[in-house]
Design a protein around this motif. Structure first.
Motif, PDB file in Angstrom:
ATOM      1  N   PHE A  47       0.850  -1.194   0.000  1.00 29.54           N
ATOM      2  CA  PHE A  47       0.000   0.000   0.000  1.00 29.54           C
ATOM      3  C   PHE A  47       0.880   1.237   0.000  1.00 29.54           C
ATOM      4  N   LEU A  48       0.308   2.346  -0.386  1.00 28.87           N
ATOM      5  CA  LEU A  48       1.028   3.617  -0.389  1.00 28.87           C
ATOM      6  C   LEU A  48       1.006   4.197   1.022  1.00 28.87           C
ATOM      7  N   PRO A  49       2.175   4.370   1.661  1.00 35.58           N
ATOM      8  CA  PRO A  49       2.201   4.949   3.009  1.00 35.58           C
ATOM      9  C   PRO A  49       1.622   6.368   3.013  1.00 35.58           C
ATOM     10  N   ASN A  50       0.974   6.722   4.132  1.00 37.65           N
ATOM     11  CA  ASN A  50       0.452   8.082   4.250  1.00 37.65           C
ATOM     12  C   ASN A  50       1.428   8.944   5.052  1.00 37.65           C
ATOM     13  N   VAL A  51       1.114  10.212   5.205  1.00 38.89           N
ATOM     14  CA  VAL A  51       1.995  11.165   5.885  1.00 38.89           C
ATOM     15  C   VAL A  51       2.269  10.726   7.322  1.00 38.89           C
ATOM     16  N   LYS A  52       1.255  10.275   8.036  1.00 44.33           N
ATOM     17  CA  LYS A  52       1.439   9.839   9.418  1.00 44.33           C
ATOM     18  C   LYS A  52       2.402   8.650   9.483  1.00 44.33           C
ATOM     19  N   ASN A  53       2.258   7.697   8.552  1.00 48.44           N
ATOM     20  CA  ASN A  53       3.168   6.548   8.496  1.00 48.44           C
ATOM     21  C   ASN A  53       4.618   7.010   8.355  1.00 48.44           C
ATOM     22  N   ILE A  54       4.855   7.939   7.447  1.00 52.84           N
ATOM     23  CA  ILE A  54       6.216   8.417   7.177  1.00 52.84           C
ATOM     24  C   ILE A  54       6.763   9.180   8.382  1.00 52.84           C
ATOM     25  N   GLU A  55       5.916   9.946   9.059  1.00 54.33           N
ATOM     26  CA  GLU A  55       6.356  10.660  10.262  1.00 54.33           C
ATOM     27  C   GLU A  55       6.798   9.676  11.345  1.00 54.33           C
ATOM     28  N   ILE A  56       6.056   8.590  11.518  1.00 55.44           N
ATOM     29  CA  ILE A  56       6.428   7.554  12.499  1.00 55.44           C
ATOM     30  C   ILE A  56       7.775   6.940  12.122  1.00 55.44           C
ATOM     31  N   VAL A  57       7.910   6.568  10.865  1.00 53.99           N
ATOM     32  CA  VAL A  57       9.151   5.963  10.373  1.00 53.99           C
ATOM     33  C   VAL A  57      10.334   6.904  10.611  1.00 53.99           C
ATOM     34  N   ASN A  58      10.186   8.142  10.195  1.00 50.37           N
ATOM     35  CA  ASN A  58      11.288   9.096  10.320  1.00 50.37           C
ATOM     36  C   ASN A  58      11.692   9.319  11.772  1.00 50.37           C
ATOM     37  N   SER A  59      10.725   9.430  12.638  1.00 47.28           N
ATOM     38  CA  SER A  59      11.014   9.640  14.060  1.00 47.28           C
ATOM     39  C   SER A  59      11.799   8.461  14.641  1.00 47.28           C
ATOM     40  N   LEU A  60      11.333   7.246  14.368  1.00 44.92           N
ATOM     41  CA  LEU A  60      12.006   6.054  14.884  1.00 44.92           C
ATOM     42  C   LEU A  60      13.412   5.910  14.307  1.00 44.92           C
ATOM     43  N   LEU A  61      13.548   6.134  13.006  1.00 46.96           N
ATOM     44  CA  LEU A  61      14.859   5.981  12.374  1.00 46.96           C
ATOM     45  C   LEU A  61      15.847   7.051  12.834  1.00 46.96           C
ATOM     46  N   LYS A  62      15.384   8.284  12.961  1.00 49.49           N
ATOM     47  CA  LYS A  62      16.280   9.355  13.439  1.00 49.49           C
ATOM     48  C   LYS A  62      16.844   9.000  14.808  1.00 49.49           C
ATOM     49  N   ASN A  63      15.994   8.534  15.703  1.00 51.83           N
ATOM     50  CA  ASN A  63      16.447   8.153  17.044  1.00 51.83           C
ATOM     51  C   ASN A  63      17.444   6.998  16.992  1.00 51.83           C
ATOM     52  N   GLU A  64      17.135   5.992  16.204  1.00 51.25           N
ATOM     53  CA  GLU A  64      18.006   4.817  16.132  1.00 51.25           C
ATOM     54  C   GLU A  64      19.352   5.158  15.495  1.00 51.25           C
ATOM     55  N   LEU A  65      19.341   5.954  14.434  1.00 50.46           N
ATOM     56  CA  LEU A  65      20.589   6.334  13.779  1.00 50.46           C
ATOM     57  C   LEU A  65      21.441   7.211  14.692  1.00 50.46           C
ATOM     58  N   GLN A  66      20.787   8.066  15.434  1.00 50.38           N
ATOM     59  CA  GLN A  66      21.512   8.921  16.382  1.00 50.38           C
ATOM     60  C   GLN A  66      22.242   8.056  17.425  1.00 50.38           C
ATOM     61  N   LYS A  67      21.592   6.997  17.897  1.00 51.87           N
ATOM     62  CA  LYS A  67      22.225   6.074  18.845  1.00 51.87           C
ATOM     63  C   LYS A  67      23.473   5.432  18.237  1.00 51.87           C
ATOM     64  N   LYS A  68      23.448   5.226  16.922  1.00 53.49           N
ATOM     65  CA  LYS A  68      24.570   4.595  16.225  1.00 53.49           C
ATOM     66  C   LYS A  68      25.568   5.634  15.712  1.00 53.49           C
ATOM     67  N   LYS A  69      25.351   6.907  16.115  1.00 56.08           N
ATOM     68  CA  LYS A  69      26.222   8.024  15.715  1.00 56.08           C
ATOM     69  C   LYS A  69      26.267   8.208  14.196  1.00 56.08           C
ATOM     70  N   LEU A  70      25.108   8.021  13.558  1.00 54.40           N
ATOM     71  CA  LEU A  70      24.963   8.232  12.126  1.00 54.40           C
ATOM     72  C   LEU A  70      24.004   9.389  11.893  1.00 54.40           C
ATOM     73  N   ASN A  71      24.237  10.132  10.837  1.00 59.52           N
ATOM     74  CA  ASN A  71      23.437  11.309  10.523  1.00 59.52           C
ATOM     75  C   ASN A  71      22.303  10.950   9.563  1.00 59.52           C
ATOM     76  N   TYR A  72      21.080  11.043  10.038  1.00 54.27           N
ATOM     77  CA  TYR A  72      19.877  10.726   9.261  1.00 54.27           C
ATOM     78  C   TYR A  72      19.852  11.497   7.936  1.00 54.27           C
ATOM     79  N   SER A  73      20.283  12.745   7.964  1.00 55.71           N
ATOM     80  CA  SER A  73      20.181  13.595   6.767  1.00 55.71           C
ATOM     81  C   SER A  73      21.161  13.196   5.666  1.00 55.71           C
TER      82      SER A  73
END
Length: 137
Positions: A47-73
């Motif tokens: 299915f095509l993800p909606n805006v809320k889905n992408i916001e959840i994904v981005n929030s979780l990934l930003k936190n996890e990448l930060q823990k690994k000292k990687l830059n999300y951007s």
């Protein structure tokens, strides 16, 4: 009138091209992508993800990448909505480089280390099912 035209263009692209470009670094695919979540499995309802889905994904990934000292951007992201066991997930492919087929098909890369990863995000439970970085070069 302009808003109606843009809405029509987005709807048309969903049904014609099965993807929607969110930004220069993010694209959502609606269907037709081969997704390997378990060994030997690729056929999932998509299915095509909606805006809320992408916001959840981005929030979780930003936190996890930060823990690994990687830059999300530093990454480019491809998203595919996947139904698994009657739950909605977002499959994420990430790359530190943009390929010529970024907008048309899911990346499949072997090696590359921290430059490439994929993840499966449970958007109903706001959790990361897996986050896998590729093997080193």
């Amino acid at each position: 009138m302009k808003k109606l035209f843009i809405f029509g263009l987005v709807i048309n692209s969903i049904f014609t091209f099965a993807q929607v470009k969110l930004t220069d670094k993010e694209i959502c695919f609606a269907s037709g992508q081969k997704i390997y979540l378990e060994k030997g499995t690729e056929n999932y309802d998509q299915f095509l993800p909606n805006v809320k889905n992408i916001e959840i994904v981005n929030s979780l990934l930003k936190n996890e990448l930060q823990k690994k000292k990687l830059n999300y951007s530093n990454y480019y992201f491809q998203y595919v909505g996947v139904k698994k066991l009657d739950k909605n997930f977002i499959y994420v492919n990430a790359s530190c480089r943009k390929t010529e087929y970024f907008d048309s098909q899911i990346l499949t890369v072997k090696g590359g280390g921290k430059c490439y990863f994929n993840a499966l995000i449970n958007v109903e439970e706001n959790s990361i099912e897996f986050l896998k970085f590729n093997a080193p070069k």
